[in-house]
Write an enzyme that holds these catalytic residues in place. Structure first.
Site, PDB file in Angstrom:
ATOM      1  NE  ARG A  29       2.241 -10.077 -23.232  1.00  0.00           N
ATOM      2  CZ  ARG A  29       2.062 -11.168 -22.487  1.00  0.00           C
ATOM      3  NH1 ARG A  29       1.368 -11.096 -21.381  1.00  0.00           N
ATOM      4  NH2 ARG A  29       2.540 -12.318 -22.874  1.00  0.00           N
TER       5      ARG A  29
ATOM      6  NE  ARG B 187      -4.917 -10.697 -18.170  1.00  0.00           N
ATOM      7  CZ  ARG B 187      -4.543 -11.803 -17.542  1.00  0.00           C
ATOM      8  NH1 ARG B 187      -5.417 -12.489 -16.839  1.00  0.00           N
ATOM      9  NH2 ARG B 187      -3.297 -12.217 -17.606  1.00  0.00           N
TER      10      ARG B 187
ATOM     11  NE  ARG C 273      -8.826 -11.393 -22.392  1.00  0.00           N
ATOM     12  CZ  ARG C 273      -9.240 -12.461 -21.709  1.00  0.00           C
ATOM     13  NH1 ARG C 273     -10.346 -12.426 -21.019  1.00  0.00           N
ATOM     14  NH2 ARG C 273      -8.504 -13.557 -21.749  1.00  0.00           N
TER      15      ARG C 273
ATOM     16  CG  ASP D 136      -0.025 -14.233 -27.940  1.00  0.00           C
ATOM     17  OD1 ASP D 136       0.172 -13.538 -26.930  1.00  0.00           O
ATOM     18  OD2 ASP D 136       0.355 -15.411 -28.040  1.00  0.00           O
TER      19      ASP D 136
ATOM     20  CE1 TYR E  58       3.844 -20.240 -23.961  1.00  0.00           C
ATOM     21  CE2 TYR E  58       5.697 -19.338 -25.179  1.00  0.00           C
ATOM     22  CZ  TYR E  58       4.851 -19.306 -24.091  1.00  0.00           C
ATOM     23  OH  TYR E  58       5.010 -18.340 -23.131  1.00  0.00           O
TER      24      TYR E  58
HETATM   25  O1  1CP Z   1       0.961  -4.411 -25.794  1.00  0.00           O
HETATM   26  C1  1CP Z   1       1.518  -5.449 -26.191  1.00  0.00           C
HETATM   27  O2  1CP Z   1       2.699  -5.742 -25.900  1.00  0.00           O
HETATM   28  C2  1CP Z   1       0.707  -6.258 -27.139  1.00  0.00           C
HETATM   29  C3  1CP Z   1       0.882  -7.476 -27.635  1.00  0.00           C
HETATM   30  C4  1CP Z   1       1.443  -8.757 -27.073  1.00  0.00           C
HETATM   31  C5  1CP Z   1       2.731  -9.260 -27.260  1.00  0.00           C
HETATM   32  C6  1CP Z   1       3.920  -8.542 -27.862  1.00  0.00           C
HETATM   33  C7  1CP Z   1       0.692  -9.760 -26.417  1.00  0.00           C
HETATM   34  C8  1CP Z   1      -0.703  -9.666 -26.008  1.00  0.00           C
HETATM   35  N1  1CP Z   1       1.484 -10.873 -26.284  1.00  0.00           N
HETATM   36  C9  1CP Z   1       2.729 -10.585 -26.767  1.00  0.00           C
HETATM   37  C10 1CP Z   1       3.876 -11.475 -26.859  1.00  0.00           C
HETATM   38  C11 1CP Z   1       3.873 -12.751 -26.143  1.00  0.00           C
HETATM   39  N2  1CP Z   1       2.856 -13.671 -25.957  1.00  0.00           N
HETATM   40  C12 1CP Z   1       5.046 -13.309 -25.599  1.00  0.00           C
HETATM   41  C13 1CP Z   1       6.402 -12.657 -25.703  1.00  0.00           C
HETATM   42  C14 1CP Z   1       6.583 -11.599 -24.705  1.00  0.00           C
HETATM   43  C15 1CP Z   1       6.560 -12.029 -23.262  1.00  0.00           C
HETATM   44  O3  1CP Z   1       7.414 -12.834 -22.879  1.00  0.00           O
HETATM   45  O4  1CP Z   1       5.703 -11.522 -22.534  1.00  0.00           O
HETATM   46  C16 1CP Z   1       4.718 -14.549 -25.049  1.00  0.00           C
HETATM   47  C17 1CP Z   1       5.644 -15.498 -24.328  1.00  0.00           C
HETATM   48  C18 1CP Z   1       3.329 -14.776 -25.279  1.00  0.00           C
HETATM   49  C19 1CP Z   1       2.547 -15.966 -24.904  1.00  0.00           C
HETATM   50  C20 1CP Z   1       1.401 -15.600 -24.077  1.00  0.00           C
HETATM   51  N3  1CP Z   1       0.299 -14.973 -24.566  1.00  0.00           N
HETATM   52  C21 1CP Z   1       1.265 -15.717 -22.682  1.00  0.00           C
HETATM   53  C22 1CP Z   1       2.274 -16.347 -21.731  1.00  0.00           C
HETATM   54  C23 1CP Z   1       1.815 -17.692 -21.366  1.00  0.00           C
HETATM   55  C24 1CP Z   1       2.759 -18.559 -20.607  1.00  0.00           C
HETATM   56  O5  1CP Z   1       2.231 -19.261 -19.739  1.00  0.00           O
HETATM   57  O6  1CP Z   1       3.962 -18.612 -20.886  1.00  0.00           O
HETATM   58  C25 1CP Z   1       0.017 -15.180 -22.339  1.00  0.00           C
HETATM   59  C26 1CP Z   1      -0.619 -15.105 -20.986  1.00  0.00           C
HETATM   60  C27 1CP Z   1      -0.565 -14.693 -23.541  1.00  0.00           C
HETATM   61  C28 1CP Z   1      -1.856 -13.979 -23.680  1.00  0.00           C
HETATM   62  C29 1CP Z   1      -1.763 -12.539 -23.979  1.00  0.00           C
HETATM   63  N4  1CP Z   1      -1.039 -11.991 -25.021  1.00  0.00           N
HETATM   64  C30 1CP Z   1      -1.238 -10.620 -25.029  1.00  0.00           C
HETATM   65  C31 1CP Z   1      -2.130 -10.302 -23.963  1.00  0.00           C
HETATM   66  C32 1CP Z   1      -2.629  -8.920 -23.647  1.00  0.00           C
HETATM   67  C33 1CP Z   1      -2.436 -11.505 -23.317  1.00  0.00           C
HETATM   68  C34 1CP Z   1      -3.378 -11.674 -22.139  1.00  0.00           C
HETATM   69  C35 1CP Z   1      -4.687 -12.047 -22.712  1.00  0.00           C
HETATM   70  C36 1CP Z   1      -5.823 -11.727 -21.852  1.00  0.00           C
HETATM   71  O7  1CP Z   1      -5.987 -12.424 -20.835  1.00  0.00           O
HETATM   72  O8  1CP Z   1      -6.584 -10.807 -22.202  1.00  0.00           O
END
Ligand code: 1CP
Length: 343
Positions: A26, A30, A39, A76, A152
């Protein structure tokens, strides 16, 4: 620079490098003001994921600022259920939402043509990144693992101890197994296309593997990951594959040996000294700094960095966090981390 000469790829092929490559899960997100601005301009998170220009820019931001050794495609894990026809949207300030599946539902069909058409912007972002990234920076593609995607899809969201998927697996193992196997098929094809487009390594995120009982770990984590590794290797035998079965403790060793991945990404719950003796002889270890250090910094950060470096620098190693960097992280702590690793 050729892919083979990049620091990350050398470490994933089993080389002990003089200084470990470093990137952070990540690393785009943010905690960076430039990400928040992008964003806002894009008008939502999914618009970032599905617009190749925006996805390239979000991926590039942390590379420009910090010069990490690797970039991870900005996207994502939930684009895969989306491409399989499930509804996916983002609730502002909360996170991803899906239409939940019910126990016994048949898995969505995997039809390659609409699936890859939906994901075309992702493949275009990968190709665009290979043109934009500095010559020495490796590009990592990724996917969610079948089990984590299924949690999910079953619950419609995260954060419920994955209860819906766990209930489904015991109530109707046949339909749950069919969902897992369908996802493995789709994920394998998705990763192949990312590599075709220019990804130089791939990571499979099984963020909720730690919710599986030991008796369920093989069927729902190890087996589908092994199938994905076989599918990807048949098309791209030389592309390194990282697995991240987060939270599985000693089972990291079984996972590494059974799936055939080149390396495992470790969460912060695993001791680096244990990883050096139990894991490094069998593959590359990536990890595993407590992400909170990126918020709090100071001497505690430096002490844990030094401990990880001391334990793991004698073998194939990639420095990373134990999980994604959080929105509260201070970019100055990322800089302090890089100074400590690179000297
Ligand atoms: O820099 C990076 O790593 C970029 C890309 C990336 C990756 C590899 C994002 C961007 N998401 C992910 C993977 C991801 N997404 C996972 C696996 C890794 C981990 O465990 O962190 C998972 C479980 C998700 C699902 C997801 N997407 C969540 C978790 C939700 C939950 O309640 O379980 C969330 C909050 C997101 C949104 C997301 N994905 C990525 C970002 C930057 C964001 C935040 C979005 C925002 O608010 O701008």
């Amino acid at each position: 620079m050729k892919t083979d000469d990049k620091l990350l790829i050398r470490a994933l092929r089993g080389e002990t490098t003089p200084v470990p490559p470093v990137w952070l899960m990540r690393q785009a997100g943010r905690y960076l003001p430039e990400y928040r601005a992008l964003r806002e301009k894009a008008g939502g998170f999914l618009n970032l994921c599905y617009n190749p220009e925006h996805a390239v820019e979000a991926t590039m931001q942390p590379i420009r600022r910090f010069g990490f050794d690797a970039s991870i495609l900005f996207s994502d894990i939930l684009v895969v259920p989306h491409a399989l026809g499930r509804d996916v949207w983002f609730e502002t300030g909360e996170g991803p939402r899906l239409n939940p599946m019910a126990i016994g539902d048949a898995p969505p069909a995997f039809d390659p043509e609409p699936f890859h058409a939906h994901l075309k912007p992702v493949y275009e972002a990968v190709t665009g990144l290979r043109q934009s990234l500095p010559a020495e920076t490796a590009l990592i593609g990724f996917s969610g693992a079948p089990w984590t995607l299924a949690t999910y899809m079953a619950a419609g969201r995260g954060k419920d101890e994955q209860a819906a998927a766990r209930a489904w697996m015991y109530t109707d193992p046949d339909s749950f197994g069919a969902l897992i196997d369908r996802l493995a098929e789709a994920v394998g094809q998705y990763l192949i296309r990312q590599i075709d487009a220019g990804a130089e390594a791939v990571q499979i995120f099984d963020s909720w593997a730690g919710a599986l009982a030991p008796s369920a770990f093989d069927r729902y984590c190890v087996q589908p990951t092994t199938a994905i590794v076989e599918t990807v290797r048949a098309a791209h035998p030389d592309t390194p594959i990282l697995g991240f079965p987060r939270g599985v403790g000693a089972s990291y060793a079984d996972f590494l040996k059974a799936t055939g991945v080149n390396g495992v990404s470790l969460d912060q719950g695993v001791s680096p000294e244990w990883a050096a003796q139990a894991l490094q002889p069998h593959g590359t270890v990536q990890g595993n700094l407590e992400p909170m250090h990126m918020v709090t910094g100071g001497d505690a950060l430096l002490r844990d960095v030094d401990r990880i470096l001391a334990a793991l620098s004698g073998g194939p190693f990639v420095f990373n966090l134990g999980h994604g960097i959080t929105p509260q992280a201070d970019p100055a702590n990322v800089e302090a981390l890089l100074r400590r690793i690179r000297g």
